[in-house]
Design a protein around this motif. Structure first.
Motif, PDB file in Angstrom:
ATOM      1  N   MET A   1       5.030  30.676   1.414  1.00  0.00           N
ATOM      2  CA  MET A   1       4.550  30.091   0.258  1.00  0.00           C
ATOM      3  C   MET A   1       5.305  28.638   0.150  1.00  0.00           C
ATOM      4  O   MET A   1       4.573  27.634  -0.363  1.00  0.00           O
ATOM      5  CB  MET A   1       4.731  30.790  -0.910  1.00  0.00           C
ATOM      6  CG  MET A   1       4.044  30.464  -1.907  1.00  0.00           C
ATOM      7  SD  MET A   1       2.201  30.801  -1.824  1.00  0.00           S
ATOM      8  CE  MET A   1       1.707  31.115  -3.514  1.00  0.00           C
ATOM      9  N   SER A   2       6.521  28.253   0.561  1.00  0.00           N
ATOM     10  CA  SER A   2       7.138  27.122   0.380  1.00  0.00           C
ATOM     11  C   SER A   2       6.778  26.026   1.330  1.00  0.00           C
ATOM     12  O   SER A   2       6.690  24.939   0.780  1.00  0.00           O
ATOM     13  CB  SER A   2       8.704  27.272   0.537  1.00  0.00           C
ATOM     14  OG  SER A   2       8.805  27.673   1.819  1.00  0.00           O
ATOM     15  N   GLN A   3       5.791  26.502   2.543  1.00  0.00           N
ATOM     16  CA  GLN A   3       5.555  25.597   3.447  1.00  0.00           C
ATOM     17  C   GLN A   3       4.175  25.046   2.507  1.00  0.00           C
ATOM     18  O   GLN A   3       3.894  23.957   2.935  1.00  0.00           O
ATOM     19  CB  GLN A   3       4.901  26.337   4.666  1.00  0.00           C
ATOM     20  CG  GLN A   3       6.129  26.762   5.036  1.00  0.00           C
ATOM     21  CD  GLN A   3       5.786  27.668   6.777  1.00  0.00           C
ATOM     22  OE1 GLN A   3       4.722  28.279   6.556  1.00  0.00           O
ATOM     23  NE2 GLN A   3       6.480  27.739   7.683  1.00  0.00           N
ATOM     24  N   TRP A   4       3.467  25.619   1.952  1.00  0.00           N
ATOM     25  CA  TRP A   4       2.397  25.318   1.271  1.00  0.00           C
ATOM     26  C   TRP A   4       2.800  24.107   0.104  1.00  0.00           C
ATOM     27  O   TRP A   4       1.830  23.113   0.016  1.00  0.00           O
ATOM     28  CB  TRP A   4       1.402  26.553   0.824  1.00  0.00           C
ATOM     29  CG  TRP A   4       0.693  27.240   1.805  1.00  0.00           C
ATOM     30  CD1 TRP A   4       0.811  28.335   2.136  1.00  0.00           C
ATOM     31  CD2 TRP A   4      -0.557  26.438   2.277  1.00  0.00           C
ATOM     32  NE1 TRP A   4      -0.118  28.617   3.023  1.00  0.00           N
ATOM     33  CE2 TRP A   4      -0.938  27.632   3.318  1.00  0.00           C
ATOM     34  CE3 TRP A   4      -1.479  25.399   2.422  1.00  0.00           C
ATOM     35  CZ2 TRP A   4      -2.012  27.459   4.215  1.00  0.00           C
ATOM     36  CZ3 TRP A   4      -2.022  25.333   3.128  1.00  0.00           C
ATOM     37  CH2 TRP A   4      -2.618  26.303   3.991  1.00  0.00           C
ATOM     38  N   TYR A   5       3.701  24.596  -0.495  1.00  0.00           N
ATOM     39  CA  TYR A   5       3.988  23.499  -1.496  1.00  0.00           C
ATOM     40  C   TYR A   5       4.663  22.234  -0.818  1.00  0.00           C
ATOM     41  O   TYR A   5       4.309  21.073  -1.332  1.00  0.00           O
ATOM     42  CB  TYR A   5       5.280  24.174  -2.093  1.00  0.00           C
ATOM     43  CG  TYR A   5       4.961  25.116  -3.348  1.00  0.00           C
ATOM     44  CD1 TYR A   5       3.892  25.085  -4.060  1.00  0.00           C
ATOM     45  CD2 TYR A   5       5.612  26.349  -3.504  1.00  0.00           C
ATOM     46  CE1 TYR A   5       3.695  25.937  -5.152  1.00  0.00           C
ATOM     47  CE2 TYR A   5       5.331  27.489  -4.262  1.00  0.00           C
ATOM     48  CZ  TYR A   5       4.027  27.349  -5.177  1.00  0.00           C
ATOM     49  OH  TYR A   5       3.709  28.075  -5.998  1.00  0.00           O
ATOM     50  N   PHE A   7       3.667  20.993   2.011  1.00  0.00           N
ATOM     51  CA  PHE A   7       2.448  20.361   2.582  1.00  0.00           C
ATOM     52  C   PHE A   7       1.575  19.717   1.444  1.00  0.00           C
ATOM     53  O   PHE A   7       1.252  18.490   1.622  1.00  0.00           O
ATOM     54  CB  PHE A   7       1.444  21.366   3.121  1.00  0.00           C
ATOM     55  CG  PHE A   7       0.144  20.782   3.673  1.00  0.00           C
ATOM     56  CD1 PHE A   7       0.070  20.011   4.785  1.00  0.00           C
ATOM     57  CD2 PHE A   7      -0.968  21.217   2.936  1.00  0.00           C
ATOM     58  CE1 PHE A   7      -1.313  19.506   5.107  1.00  0.00           C
ATOM     59  CE2 PHE A   7      -2.139  20.591   3.376  1.00  0.00           C
ATOM     60  CZ  PHE A   7      -2.335  19.750   4.483  1.00  0.00           C
ATOM     61  N   ILE A   8       1.429  20.168   0.296  1.00  0.00           N
ATOM     62  CA  ILE A   8       0.852  19.811  -0.934  1.00  0.00           C
ATOM     63  C   ILE A   8       1.508  18.376  -1.393  1.00  0.00           C
ATOM     64  O   ILE A   8       1.231  17.485  -1.779  1.00  0.00           O
ATOM     65  CB  ILE A   8       0.452  20.847  -2.040  1.00  0.00           C
ATOM     66  CG1 ILE A   8      -0.524  21.778  -1.645  1.00  0.00           C
ATOM     67  CG2 ILE A   8       0.170  20.112  -3.361  1.00  0.00           C
ATOM     68  CD1 ILE A   8      -0.632  22.841  -2.449  1.00  0.00           C
TER      69      ILE A   8
END
Length: 126
Positions: A1-5, A7-8
């Motif tokens: 999940m932290s990877q998505w943050y 990336f965003i």
């Protein structure tokens, strides 16, 4: 999940940087249509920022060639008290030169919309 943050955040930062540059560019240099460019460039300093070989293959009549690659060394050849009309092949290099000139105190900066490839006026070639 932290990877998505992450990336965003990176995508948002890139978009913010792009928007900032776009609006800063609009404030620094005025982009003119060919007709507007023709109406004013004879009373100004007309600078072709393309490389020497591009310039020799054809340039707007009356233009001086100061390539982007030489601009820092040759900037003193451009008078800050007169309007500066810039063009390159497509508009990217002239925008970069306008930013350089603006940082050195030049304020009356214009560039040709679409660059030399969109120019239909008189040219000179060697």
């Amino acid at each position: 999940m932290s990877q998505w943050y992450f990336f965003i955040i990176v995508v948002v930062a890139i978009l913010a940087y792009t928007l900032y540059n776009y609006f800063a560019q609009k404030r620094i240099v005025k982009t003119l249509t060919e007709e507007e460019f023709k109406a004013g460039y004879r009373k100004a300093q007309l600078i072709d920022v393309r490389e020497v070989n591009e310039f020799e293959n054809g340039h707007i009549l009356g233009a001086r060639n100061i390539p982007l690659s030489q601009m820092k060394m040759r900037m003193k050849e451009i008078r800050p008290d007169k309007p500066v009309y810039l063009y390159c092949q497509s508009g990217m290099r002239s925008a970069r030169v306008a930013q350089m000139l603006y940082r050195k105190g030049y304020k009356d900066l214009y560039q040709l919309q679409g660059g030399f490839k969109k120019w239909t006026g008189r040219i000179k070639a060697k």
